[in-house]
Write a protein that holds these residues in place. Structure first.
Motif, PDB file in Angstrom:
ATOM      1  N   THR A   1      -1.374   4.288  -4.795  1.00  0.00           N
ATOM      2  CA  THR A   1      -2.717   4.140  -4.628  1.00  0.00           C
ATOM      3  C   THR A   1      -3.524   5.543  -4.494  1.00  0.00           C
ATOM      4  O   THR A   1      -4.502   5.935  -4.911  1.00  0.00           O
ATOM      5  CB  THR A   1      -3.083   3.279  -3.611  1.00  0.00           C
ATOM      6  OG1 THR A   1      -2.566   1.864  -3.650  1.00  0.00           O
ATOM      7  CG2 THR A   1      -4.646   3.171  -3.015  1.00  0.00           C
TER       8      THR A   1
ATOM      9  N   THR B   1      -1.974   4.585   1.574  1.00  0.00           N
ATOM     10  CA  THR B   1      -1.003   4.235   0.375  1.00  0.00           C
ATOM     11  C   THR B   1       0.535   4.163   0.478  1.00  0.00           C
ATOM     12  O   THR B   1       0.906   5.105   1.507  1.00  0.00           O
ATOM     13  CB  THR B   1      -1.383   5.578  -0.585  1.00  0.00           C
ATOM     14  OG1 THR B   1      -0.629   5.098  -1.920  1.00  0.00           O
ATOM     15  CG2 THR B   1      -1.122   6.999  -0.359  1.00  0.00           C
TER      16      THR B   1
ATOM     17  N   LYS C   1      -2.058   1.357 -10.438  1.00  0.00           N
ATOM     18  CA  LYS C   1      -3.326   1.616  -9.566  1.00  0.00           C
ATOM     19  C   LYS C   1      -4.725   2.268 -10.365  1.00  0.00           C
ATOM     20  O   LYS C   1      -5.955   2.215  -9.823  1.00  0.00           O
ATOM     21  CB  LYS C   1      -2.903   2.308  -8.359  1.00  0.00           C
ATOM     22  CG  LYS C   1      -1.863   1.854  -7.584  1.00  0.00           C
ATOM     23  CD  LYS C   1      -2.530   0.461  -6.949  1.00  0.00           C
ATOM     24  CE  LYS C   1      -1.206  -0.038  -6.100  1.00  0.00           C
ATOM     25  NZ  LYS C   1      -0.753   0.606  -4.684  1.00  0.00           N
TER      26      LYS C   1
END
Length: 428
Positions: free
Chosen positions: A135, A131, A105
């Motif tokens: 993320t 998330t 990410k």
């Protein structure tokens, strides 16, 4: 670069508008009206990663951004390695976890942060994202300390690894984290509801850093070219099969966009865990979303992947069928076995990469060779890796630095009214 809303095709926006808006009307995803095609693929694949990525991004943004500006965004975002390591005679792993938060990410989040910083101007804005694990850390790291950007990250309480959680819930300053009593799909739905609420969207100048944001996908397209470039050094002229660990399906979307640009990929394998909506759909043609199951590969604990409409739209546009994309789902027991089998081969992996490695092995036929994506450093799943592989992983510096810090999250029920109240109390 022009994009249109997949739900409302009459809504057309520029790249800058798509980055700022995140989602279109009625939660619609923005999708490019055209995909640029590489004219000299052989020459492009000989370039170093950053230089090649600058060429790729310029192909997409040449009508909208000065070349010097787009080159600078890429150079600032992509400043870490992505080695391709051989696992056995037919499989390689592209390691995408050598960035600051040890997960793939980092590519998308860092490039998006550069784009937002370039495009936003002087007005403050709010990044709201959900998330399922990685993320949150990548986005928090990419935007941390920016004066005019507030970041709010929602994550499913108790359903991500502790070290994943610590990487983005211990920062403070402009990073605000909410532990939601629910699964990732519940977090994602709250984010989508917020984008539909005019008060929040306009009042807080809302933006999203999820893989629904087109800038994230554009960044991820670049590392597929690097994967093939390195693969063909060992396998000249051979188009690889690529297995992608898949949760919200942004990663696979980027790979398919790269193939649409002309990148020589024989086919893709969507690798999932027990949350197997897409593999079942690819096998039966029936889209059936089951309740999300918690697994050791928690970043893929997604039953209703947001990016699937983009995958479907691109496959329809390109006329791609099962010869281009298949799906494989692994149970928990099969995931455990996959991790152990890779270790026997001398390669240590966490659960997500192991699932992709096993899915690739299952689908290779004849003289095919391929690669799978290593999306997270094994130490981000230290408890699972230590337990399943009977090892004691050392913590890399990035994880050791946060391991002892207190979690600063606010606990919240999966209730939109409560989320709205929090946002305006904290940021309004």
């Amino acid at each position: 670069m022009q994009l249109y809303n997949l739900k409302h095709p009459s809504q057309k926006v520029s790249f800058a508008e798509a980055v700022k808006l995140g989602l279109g009307q009625d939660r619609g995803l923005f999708f490019p009206t055209e995909v640029p095609v590489v004219e000299d693929m052989a020459a492009l694949l000989t370039l170093p990663f950053v230089k090649r990525s600058q060429e790729i991004v310029h192909l997409w943004l040449r009508d909208e951004m000065d070349r010097a500006d787009s080159d600078a965004l890429v150079a600032e975002a992509f400043n870490f390695d992505l080695p391709l390591n051989k696992v056995d005679d037919s499989r390689w792993c592209l390691e995408l976890f050598h960035g600051p938060t040890l997960a793939f990410k980092d590519f998308g989040a860092r490039f998006m942060a550069q784009c937002v910083n370039h495009l936003a101007g002087d007005e403050p804005l709010t990044i709201l994202t959900a998330t399922s694990g990685d993320t949150g850390a990548a986005v928090a790291d990419a935007f941390y300390g920016l004066d005019k950007v507030q970041v709010v990250v929602l994550y499913p309480e108790g359903k991500i690894s502790l070290l994943q959680e610590k990487m983005f819930t211990t920062l403070g300053k402009n990073i605000h984290t909410l532990a939601i009593a629910g699964d990732f799909d519940a977090c994602q739905d709250l984010v989508k509801q917020a984008f539909e609420d005019a008060d929040i969207r306009h009042g807080l100048r809302l933006n999203s850093a999820n893989s629904i944001n087109i800038s994230r996908l554009l960044a991820q397209v670049c590392y597929y070219f690097e994967a093939v470039a390195q693969f063909q050094v060992a396998n000249p002229g051979l188009a690889p099969v690529i297995a992608v660990p898949s949760g919200n399906f942004g990663n696979l979307t980027a790979g398919l966009l790269a193939r649409a640009m002309g990148l020589p990929v024989k086919r893709f394998v969507a690798a999932t865990n027990s949350n197997d909506t897409v593999p079942r759909f690819l096998a039966s043609g029936q889209w059936q979303v089951n309740p999300t199951q918690a697994t050791m590969s928690n970043a893929m604990d997604v039953s209703d992947p947001s990016n699937w409409p983009r995958v479907a739209a691109l496959c329809e546009r390109m006329g791609w069928g099962e010869e281009t994309l298949s799906g494989v789902a692994l149970t928990e027991a099969e995931t455990q076995d996959a991790m152990r089998q890779l270790l026997v081969q001398g390669y240590q992996s966490e659960p997500h990469g192991a699932i992709a490695g096993a899915a690739l092995k299952q689908t290779l036929t004849g003289d095919e060779k391929g690669l799978f994506l290593g999306t997270a450093h094994p130490a981000k799943f230290k408890d699972v890796v230590d337990r399943e592989l009977q090892v004691e992983l050392p913590l890399p510096p990035a994880l050791a630095a946060v391991a002892g810090k207190p979690i600063l999250s606010v606990r919240l029920q999966a209730d939109f009214d409560l989320l709205k109240e929090f946002l305006f109390a904290k940021l309004g």
